[in-house]
Structures are given as structure tokens and as C-alpha cells.
Design an enzyme around this catalytic site. Structure first.
Site, PDB file in Angstrom:
ATOM      1  N   PRO A   1      51.842  34.494  26.609  1.00 39.16           N
ATOM      2  CA  PRO A   1      51.747  34.669  25.073  1.00 39.16           C
ATOM      3  C   PRO A   1      51.465  36.149  24.478  1.00 39.16           C
ATOM      4  CG  PRO A   1      49.423  33.855  25.941  1.00 39.16           C
ATOM      5  CD  PRO A   1      50.632  33.970  27.207  1.00 39.16           C
ATOM      6  N   MET A   2      52.265  36.467  23.663  1.00 36.98           N
ATOM      7  CA  MET A   2      52.221  37.816  23.227  1.00 36.98           C
ATOM      8  C   MET A   2      52.183  37.962  21.757  1.00 36.98           C
ATOM      9  SD  MET A   2      54.785  40.034  25.662  1.00 36.98           S
ATOM     10  CE  MET A   2      55.532  39.164  26.078  1.00 36.98           C
TER      11      MET A   2
ATOM     12  N   CYS B   1      41.022  38.638  25.378  1.00 36.42           N
ATOM     13  CA  CYS B   1      41.421  39.790  24.681  1.00 36.42           C
ATOM     14  C   CYS B   1      40.199  40.632  25.215  1.00 36.42           C
ATOM     15  CB  CYS B   1      41.342  39.391  23.138  1.00 36.42           C
ATOM     16  SG  CYS B   1      41.428  40.939  22.364  1.00 36.42           S
TER      17      CYS B   1
ATOM     18  N   LYS C   1      42.757  30.371  29.032  1.00 32.47           N
ATOM     19  CA  LYS C   1      43.262  31.870  29.531  1.00 32.47           C
ATOM     20  C   LYS C   1      42.182  32.556  29.381  1.00 32.47           C
ATOM     21  CE  LYS C   1      47.022  35.192  29.561  1.00 32.47           C
ATOM     22  NZ  LYS C   1      47.040  36.402  28.312  1.00 32.47           N
TER      23      LYS C   1
HETATM   24  C1  LIG Z   1      52.128  43.406  23.180  1.00 35.51           C
HETATM   25  C2  LIG Z   1      51.171  42.276  23.732  1.00 35.51           C
HETATM   26  C3  LIG Z   1      50.642  41.258  23.024  1.00 35.51           C
HETATM   27  C4  LIG Z   1      49.609  40.209  23.920  1.00 35.51           C
HETATM   28  N1  LIG Z   1      49.147  39.283  23.183  1.00 35.51           N
HETATM   29  C5  LIG Z   1      48.573  38.311  23.608  1.00 35.51           C
HETATM   30  C6  LIG Z   1      48.112  37.162  23.207  1.00 35.51           C
HETATM   31  O1  LIG Z   1      48.152  36.881  21.903  1.00 35.51           O
HETATM   32  N2  LIG Z   1      47.474  36.407  23.869  1.00 35.51           N
HETATM   33  C7  LIG Z   1      47.255  36.211  25.098  1.00 35.51           C
HETATM   34  O2  LIG Z   1      46.688  35.350  25.823  1.00 35.51           O
HETATM   35  N3  LIG Z   1      47.413  37.379  25.911  1.00 35.51           N
HETATM   36  C8  LIG Z   1      48.299  38.481  25.320  1.00 35.51           C
HETATM   37  N4  LIG Z   1      48.728  39.667  25.938  1.00 35.51           N
HETATM   38  C9  LIG Z   1      48.567  39.433  27.331  1.00 35.51           C
HETATM   39  C10 LIG Z   1      49.571  38.799  28.012  1.00 35.51           C
HETATM   40  O3  LIG Z   1      49.816  37.508  27.929  1.00 35.51           O
HETATM   41  C11 LIG Z   1      49.615  39.077  29.620  1.00 35.51           C
HETATM   42  O4  LIG Z   1      48.293  38.310  30.075  1.00 35.51           O
HETATM   43  C12 LIG Z   1      49.181  40.444  29.953  1.00 35.51           C
HETATM   44  O5  LIG Z   1      50.215  41.322  29.455  1.00 35.51           O
HETATM   45  C13 LIG Z   1      49.348  40.667  31.353  1.00 35.51           C
HETATM   46  O6  LIG Z   1      50.514  40.491  31.748  1.00 35.51           O
HETATM   47  P1  LIG Z   1      51.678  41.531  32.535  1.00 35.51           P
HETATM   48  O7  LIG Z   1      50.831  41.959  33.627  1.00 35.51           O
HETATM   49  O8  LIG Z   1      52.894  40.674  33.115  1.00 35.51           O
HETATM   50  O9  LIG Z   1      51.698  42.354  31.318  1.00 35.51           O
HETATM   51  C14 LIG Z   1      49.484  40.456  25.019  1.00 35.51           C
HETATM   52  C15 LIG Z   1      50.223  41.293  25.879  1.00 35.51           C
HETATM   53  C16 LIG Z   1      51.004  42.379  25.329  1.00 35.51           C
HETATM   54  C17 LIG Z   1      51.477  43.434  25.943  1.00 35.51           C
END
Ligand SMILES: Cc1cc2nc3c(=O)[nH]c(=O)nc-3n(C[C@H](O)[C@H](O)[C@H](O)COP(=O)(O)O)c2cc1C
Length: 170
Positions: free
Chosen positions: A34-35, A119, A161
Site C-alpha cells: 500500500p502506498m 508509519c 502491517k
Molecule cells: C510513497 C510511499 C507511500 C507509502 N504509503 C504507505 C501506506 O499508506 N501504508 C503502508 O502500510 N505503507 C506505506 N508505504 C510503505 C510501503 O508499503 C512499503 O512497506 C515500504 O515502501 C517498504 O517496501 P519496499 O522496501 O519495497 O519499498 C509507503 C511507501 C512509499 C514509498
């Protein structure tokens, strides 16, 4: 070789373990993280063309959902062929979280609820929210219990999460 090619099972590359979330088989066991501001309905539609198993929507604030903020009501849009509809909720209050999940059940808004306790932003954790919240175990338990109780009658699975700790010592 693309990422998808590398997921095709072979003798050297056996199939990955299956992933099941309640009634939903996540196959392949790959989840679009989720992002906020990114994983909206259009982005998920694009990603679905490449075939992961689960696509989580943008984080939805439980209070904004309960209060039906117009922007939030837009953010919970899913495509007609999107299944399971996976909605991520953020909340710090068991009552509001319970209300939000009851609303999801009553209005058939999603098939899976994920709660975000990951977060790391200091502005949020300083107030005890986000990734700091599971440290308050009673409150964490109350929020999770409220969501699960509300989701149970509809058979909607609830996941959480969260981070493995809030600092190196905890
Ligand atoms: C722009 C952005 C927005 C994100 N928003 C959320 C979110 O709303 N909820 C959440 O659980 N994680 C959020 N994350 C974290 C990602 O879901 C993920 O856990 C994190 O990027 C680590 O994964 P990666 O190593 O593949 O980047 C966000 C990450 C990014 C980069």
C-alpha cells in the site's frame, strides 16, 4: 529474464509457498505494498496487468471513512473486476476502527481489511501513533479486536502491517 519469468516454476526454481488470507488465495504470493497517494484504482489497474496476487489500496483513515469525507469516498473506489478488494485502514481509536469496519461490511466496500501500524514518520510516532502504537499493547489489542469483531460476521479477513520494533532495543 524479467521478474515474472523468474516466478515460473522449474526444477531449479520450485513454486513459491502459497499465501492465503482467510478465504483468499494470494496467487502468486506477491503483494503490491500500500502506498498513500500512489496505489489508487488506476495504478492498481495498471499493476494488475502484470499479475501479482494482491493489490492493497491507498491507506484510508478510519475516521475520514466513518465521516464520509468526499475525497476518502473517492479513494475507496475499486474496479468491478478487482478481487479481492483490499482496503488498508489507519486508526488510533478502537471505536472508530470498529465503526469503519462495520461500515465496510454493511455497505460491501471491501473483501480484505489491512490495518497500518507501520508509519515511521516522527510526527506520527511522537504522538504514539503509527509504528509506535503496537507498543501500547492494550490499545493495540483493542483496535485489532474491534476490527476483527466487526469483520467476522462477513468472513472478511483482517491483517495488520507493523514493524518488528520501534527502535533497536524495542
Ligand atoms: C510513497 C510511499 C507511500 C507509502 N504509503 C504507505 C501506506 O499508506 N501504508 C503502508 O502500510 N505503507 C506505506 N508505504 C510503505 C510501503 O508499503 C512499503 O512497506 C515500504 O515502501 C517498504 O517496501 P519496499 O522496501 O519495497 O519499498 C509507503 C511507501 C512509499 C514509498
Amino acid at each position: 529474464m524479467t521478474v515474472l519469468d523468474s516466478m515460473v516454476p522449474t526444477a531449479e526454481n520450485p513454486p513459491a509457498h502459497s499465501l492465503r488470507i482467510g478465504p483468499h488465495a494470494v496467487d502468486p504470493p506477491v503483494v503490491l505494498a500500500p502506498m498513500a497517494g500512489i496505489t489508487n484504482v488506476a495504478f492498481r489497474r495498471l499493476c494488475r496487468e502484470y499479475g501479482a496476487g494482491l493489490y492493497v489500496c491507498e491507506m484510508i483513515t478510519s475516521r475520514a471513512l466513518v465521516e464520509r469525507h468526499p475525497q476518502t469516498m473517492q479513494m475507496i473506489t475499486f474496479d468491478a473486476d478487482e478481487h479481492p478488494r483490499s482496503m488498508q485502514l489507519y486508526g488510533v481509536d478502537p471505536v472508530t476502527m470498529g465503526e469503519a469496519v462495520r461500515m465496510i461490511v454493511a455497505e460491501d466496500l471491501a473483501d480484505h481489511v489491512d490495518m497500518n501500524f507501520g508509519c515511521p514518520v516522527p510526527k506520527v510516532t511522537r504522538k504514539g501513533g503509527g509504528s509506535a502504537l503496537p507498543y501500547k499493547r492494550r490499545l493495540f489489542e483493542d483496535i485489532v479486536t474491534a476490527a476483527v469483531r466487526a469483520a467476522e460476521p462477513a468472513g472478511i479477513p483482517v491483517t495488520v502491517k507493523f514493524r518488528i520494533g520501534i527502535d533497536d532495543d524495542t
